[in-house]
Design an enzyme around this catalytic site. Structure first.
Site, PDB file in Angstrom:
ATOM      1  CB  ILE A 331       3.148   2.240  -7.015  1.00 61.15           C
ATOM      2  CG1 ILE A 331       2.003   3.073  -7.577  1.00 61.15           C
ATOM      3  CG2 ILE A 331       3.983   1.669  -7.907  1.00 61.15           C
ATOM      4  CD1 ILE A 331       1.461   2.640  -9.207  1.00 61.15           C
ATOM      5  CG  ASP A 351       6.230  -0.162   3.474  1.00 59.93           C
ATOM      6  OD1 ASP A 351       5.634  -0.150   2.274  1.00 59.93           O
ATOM      7  OD2 ASP A 351       5.972   0.535   4.577  1.00 59.93           O
ATOM      8  CD  GLU A 354       3.702  -3.599  13.527  1.00 63.21           C
ATOM      9  OE1 GLU A 354       3.763  -4.622  14.291  1.00 63.21           O
ATOM     10  OE2 GLU A 354       3.271  -2.652  14.155  1.00 63.21           O
ATOM     11  CE  LYS A 446       0.514  15.796  -6.825  1.00 64.69           C
ATOM     12  NZ  LYS A 446      -0.025  14.858  -7.748  1.00 64.69           N
ATOM     13  CE  LYS A 458       9.014  10.524  -5.630  1.00 63.71           C
ATOM     14  NZ  LYS A 458       9.276   9.238  -5.435  1.00 63.71           N
ATOM     15  CB  SER A 487      -3.104   5.477  -5.013  1.00 62.05           C
ATOM     16  OG  SER A 487      -3.176   6.682  -5.326  1.00 62.05           O
ATOM     17  CB  VAL A 491      -9.594  12.757  -5.813  1.00 57.17           C
ATOM     18  CG1 VAL A 491      -8.716  14.079  -5.390  1.00 57.17           C
ATOM     19  CG2 VAL A 491      -9.353  12.251  -7.275  1.00 57.17           C
TER      20      VAL A 491
END
Length: 651
Positions: A331, A351, A354, A446, A458, A487, A491
């Protein structure tokens, strides 16, 4: 309330082809096919047959007259030879199928057939004339004149009709590669003709079209640009089986419809899977036109096209300094790509990985993206490093996508999930509260009634970010959505790897369903949701409309068929049982949330009362302290205390 039922499943239905053909044709397709070319089908087979015989008669007469230089020609011989040649053509032309070609779809194949038919008829006429009158007064040169005159006469009418309808004469005179694997085109006459026309103009697609399976009442037995209409959708299975038995290469199915319906996709994929055929479709490539590409899992989702308006997202990004955390993820990288197109003044890519950051940086460089970005190796857990970044870059907008998302791994590492998903989000929210215009927090389905550590962290982070935002300068958008198709960790890549290795494909439970959305649509809707007007110092929850839930078992079967294989025969499917923290279905709203549509198609607002930070600060601090010491028992206890819906499993 716009709420999808989780009890519905993604399934391959047995579609009656006759019913399907009637339902598959949209009004726009019918208008395009009929009204765009009025009278296009006026030349039926018998009219074409009559036209060809008239031209054959005229060609023989002209050939004899030309041999006599149009002077003193014996008219009895002209009429006799013309009649005999016409009678011969009456038998030869149908044998070559000249009457079956649709004139507005003329191709080089038709011209070659005409040449073959004329030569055969010409070879027959001399012996027959010899038997009738010993070739008295018949000039031998007439046979030589006859071939070009007849070919020209029969071909030019077809070619001019094709040029008049399509404005493209040259593309009709190219050959196709006979060494390529056989392919069947599925589509309406207009769609099939458009694909075959592009194939003639741009050879080298690697397929050899052997025929068309017509939709929308395509005339059986006729030819379109040299390819015969072999039948309707009900004929696809027998056609593919015949090709598989006679060809050394697996057959191909090409969906020529620019926007095939889900019913058509399911039927074609199921039929192709039974015969080992692979399916491709035409995809639009922007200003470059269209190209042939393999059918993908995203094509199988029953999702209506969204009216994605970049103007709203541009108000969020254009001219702003934008920080994207987790920029190297699925994303995050898509958000980066879309944000770059909206004219940011500066884009900061953060991020903790690396490799992900390097890969993103390289991809942007190779794509020639505007050099307004900088890559920062940074962990959102590190508040000091994060503050230094904020002080240095002074972002106006923060897109917080950094998170640990793999459910089974987070069950094994609950402390790490808390430190990244919760403490990291709090660090970002605190710094953005006073110094930024907007903060976007990426959440997950979720987080609704969570049964796993990832979802619980979350959900608590949702509450914490909204609580911190109250009274601040930034407006906060919490955007909640389900699985992103393709992603990392999802799955679909797993199934693809398992199919490539010969199986088995592992599915946890036959009844498991999940919501899916493409990466591009999710990122676009996230940016538009974040740009929706809201007062500063407020936190709102937005939920992306995920459509209908997808049954994982049926998704696996469809992916196997997409590879030209048969589920349970070529590739076995094994059910492994639910993993720790998993549940059979996901939810996207809480019952207490008031769900209302927004001005953005595909974005819903989920409203409930936000908690105060003073109420949450102490229990969250205790949870983070337990995570820092890696006391998993304490972490799970505090998680459940903060989120009573969470029930630790297997502990």
């Amino acid at each position: 309330r716009a709420r999808a039922s989780c009890g519905e499943s993604f399934r391959v239905s047995k579609v009656d082809p006759d019913v399907f053909v009637a339902a598959a044709e949209s009004d726009s397709q019918r208008r395009n096919h009929v009204s765009a070319h009025p009278g296009a089908e006026a030349w039926g087979p018998w009219a074409v047959y009559a036209h060809d015989l008239v031209w054959a008669c005229a060609a023989m007469a002209l050939s004899i007259l030309a041999s006599y230089r149009f002077e003193a020609a014996p008219w009895s011989m002209v009429w006799r030879a013309s009649a005999i040649f016409t009678a011969i053509c009456a038998f030869v032309f149908p044998a070559f199928g000249l009457h079956r070609g649709m004139w507005r779809f003329t191709a080089l194949n038709d011209v070659l057939k005409i040449a073959q038919a004329v030569i055969i008829a010409d070879l027959c006429v001399v012996p027959i004339l010899f038997l009738t009158n010993r070739l008295e007064a018949f000039p031998r040169s007439a046979s030589l004149f006859l071939i070009p005159i007849a070919i020209a006469g029969l071909s030019l009418g077809r070619a001019f009709r094709q040029a008049w309808v399509h404005g493209d004469l040259g593309a009709a005179f190219r050959l196709e590669d006979r060494a390529a694997p056989p392919a069947v085109v599925v589509g309406s006459p207009a769609a099939a003709a458009a694909y075959l026309s592009s194939l003639r103009r741009n050879p080298g697609s690697g397929v050899r079209v052997v025929g068309i399976v017509g939709l929308n009442g395509a005339p059986h037995g006729r030819t379109i640009r040299g390819a015969e209409v072999l039948g309707g959708l009900a004929s696809l299975g027998p056609i593919l089986k015949g090709l598989a038995e006679t060809s050394t290469k697996p057959p191909q199915v090409i969906l020529a419809e620019p926007r095939p319906s889900r019913a058509l996709l399911e039927t074609v994929v199921a039929t192709a899977g039974e015969t080992g055929a692979q399916v491709s479709r035409i995809r639009q490539t922007g200003s470059l036109g269209s190209a042939l590409a393999p059918l993908e899992a995203a094509d199988l989702l029953d999702r209506p096209p969204r009216a994605l308006d970049p103007r709203l997202a541009r108000t969020l990004i254009a001219g702003k300094r934008v920080l994207v955390t987790g920029a190297g993820g699925t994303i995050g990288s898509e958000l980066v790509g879309q944000a770059l197109q909206l004219g940011p003044a500066r884009l900061i890519l953060a991020d903790a990985s690396e490799f992900n950051l390097y890969a993103l940086d390289q991809a942007l460089n190779e794509a020639g993206a505007p050099k307004v970005w900088t890559a920062c190796l940074l962990d959102v857990r590190d508040r000091a490093a994060l503050k230094a970044l904020f002080d240095r870059e002074k972002p106006d907008v923060v897109l917080h996508a950094a998170a640990l998302k793999h459910v089974p791994l987070m069950e094994l590492n609950p402390a790490e999930a808390v430190l990244t998903n919760l403490e990291g989000a709090i660090n970002v929210a605190r710094l953005a509260r006073e110094s930024c215009e907007a903060l976007v927090f990426i959440s997950t389905d979720k987080a609704v009634n969570p049964t796993n550590v990832m979802g619980a962290t979350k959900r608590i982070a949702e509450r914490a970010v909204r609580a911190i935002a109250e009274g601040g300068a930034a407006r906060v958008a919490v955007v909640r959505f389900g699985n992103v198709l393709g992603s990392a960790g999802s799955v679909v890549p797993l199934f693809e790897r398992q199919i490539a290795s010969g199986g088995p494909v592992t599915v946890t439970h036959p009844e498991m369903v999940r919501y899916f959305m493409t990466t591009q649509e999710a990122a676009s809707l996230v940016l538009q949701a974040a740009a929706l007007p809201s007062p500063a110092g407020s936190g709102r929850v937005y939920v992306l409309d995920m459509g209908e839930p997808v049954r994982i078992d049926q998704l696996a079967r469809q992916l196997i068929r997409l590879h030209g294989l048969r589920p349970d025969q070529d590739i076995p499917i094994v059910f492994t049982g639910l993993r720790p923290g998993e549940k059979l279905y996901e939810e996207i709203f809480y019952d207490a949330e008031a769900v209302t549509p927004t001005e953005v198609d595909g974005v819903l607002s989920a409203s409930d009362a936000a908690q105060s930070w003073s109420e949450l600060e102490t229990p969250i601090a205790a949870l983070i302290a337990a995570a820092v010491t890696r006391n998993e028992t304490s972490v799970l206890w505090h998680l459940q205390a903060l989120e009573p819906a969470f029930r630790p499993t297997g502990r």
